[in-house]
Design an enzyme around this catalytic site. Structure first.
Site, PDB file in Angstrom:
ATOM      1  N   ALA A 175     -28.811   4.193  -4.760  1.00 22.25           N
ATOM      2  CA  ALA A 175     -28.101   3.473  -5.819  1.00 22.25           C
ATOM      3  C   ALA A 175     -27.056   2.565  -5.189  1.00 22.25           C
ATOM      4  O   ALA A 175     -26.525   2.860  -4.112  1.00 22.25           O
ATOM      5  CB  ALA A 175     -27.447   4.445  -6.799  1.00 22.25           C
ATOM      6  N   ASP A 176     -26.796   1.468  -5.869  1.00 20.26           N
ATOM      7  CA  ASP A 176     -25.755   0.546  -5.404  1.00 20.26           C
ATOM      8  C   ASP A 176     -25.143  -0.130  -6.622  1.00 20.26           C
ATOM      9  O   ASP A 176     -25.864  -0.604  -7.502  1.00 20.26           O
ATOM     10  CB  ASP A 176     -26.358  -0.518  -4.471  1.00 20.26           C
ATOM     11  CG  ASP A 176     -25.283  -1.380  -3.837  1.00 20.26           C
ATOM     12  OD1 ASP A 176     -24.408  -0.823  -3.148  1.00 20.26           O
ATOM     13  OD2 ASP A 176     -25.298  -2.610  -4.049  1.00 20.26           O
TER      14      ASP A 176
END
Lengths: 214, 214
Positions: free
Chosen positions: B83-84
């Protein structure tokens, strides 16, 4: 603005929170207000039909809570904050705390796959005044389609039973929520941004801080 | 639905979170996923100009993180989640973590009195696959007008320095936010609702749970 003057607010107004909700106490602390909790004994039995909407009902309940506490000896000369959060179903009915598991299940499926509204009413009684200044904030909350097994698991966790509408967005029910529109903290139980602004305006207009360097 | 099968997901897929963010780990635990954290060493140096938008950039970064971890020996046969989260300024510029206090102040005043967008990209690498399935979720966040002393106080608290866009909505900066539109948890760092649905669809379409009682 209020933030730079919070230390002065805490010292001069010695705020009181007329609500026993631990979630609300946390949000007020996050805001920087050092409030002492004095839980109101108001019965929350106003006639909902007498109000234009659920938000107005929540604001009136918050005012009754704050006014009851403000009359006590230990609240004299202090700022008293009352708050009340209600959940209005997609069909426009106010959802209370559930009576039992079946009631919680019924409420959660009323919210499933639809948008409902959460209103928090807030009331401030200023030192030396008997009547509260009130407002309410509304947030729209959209649930995804709920799965029966997921709902049963959530109810079995016990989380719904102390919560209006049978859910707490900040807990395991957060995954039910696809989207909100408005203030998130209002759904948790206290509209931090709006309260901050309303209190700042009140303090300025009433000259509540004796030596104001702002 | 995923929720009733989370125990089976945890046992069969032994999920890995390719992110060191404690906030993200908490949200995934809140969802019921028992993920082991294996932090990615990916440099997050993709060329932003090569993407259609900030959301696509976040999704590609999430995929690089997940793919790097998925290649490791200890991740074989497991579900890897990357995730970012990126903050896109009202003017459309991606805001990174601030370099110093002056940088944080500049960013926070870019957000003041305006609406910006927060994108979280998520990537899932399934057991036995090398490429990630990715998506991104976008939330609009509206700040009130910020006061300079309040911003200085917030920066002095140290909270902005590990956060893209120089604020964390779940902390003292929550009071800056008048309204959001979309998933709140996406702003904190992980779109719980969307992820839950995407993973449920993937598990069904790929037959990832060997003995599925659903």
């Amino acid at each position: 603005a209020l933030a730079p003057r919070l230390a002065a607010v805490n010292a001069a107004l010695r705020p009181v929170l007329a609500s026993g909700s631990p979630r609300r106490r946390e949000l007020i602390a996050q805001l920087g207000l050092a409030a002492e909790v004095i839980k109101s004994t108001f019965e929350e039995d106003l006639n909902k039909a007498a109000f234009a909407g659920a938000g107005e009902y929540a604001a009136a309940t918050a005012a009754k809570k704050a006014e009851e506490v403000a009359r006590r000896a230990e609240a004299q000369g202090r700022l008293v904050v009352g708050a009340d959060t209600v959940v209005e179903s997609p069909g426009g009915v106010v959802l209370e705390k559930p009576a039992d598991a079946a009631d919680a299940k019924r409420m959660l499926f009323e919210l499933s796959g639809a948008t409902h509204r959460v209103h928090t009413g807030v009331a401030l009684v200023l030192p030396g005044e008997s009547a509260a200044r009130t407002f309410h904030e509304t947030t729209e909350v959209t649930f995804g389609e709920l799965d029966e097994q997921a709902v049963d698991q959530y109810i079995a966790s016990g989380d719904p039973f102390d919560k209006a509408g049978s859910y707490g967005i900040q807990g395991a029910a957060g995954v039910f929520v696809s989207s909100i529109h408005g203030c998130y903290f209002n759904v948790v139980g206290f509209p931090m941004h709006r309260f901050h602004n309303e209190l700042a305006v009140l303090i300025d207009s009433e000259g509540l801080l004796p030596e104001d360097a702002d």
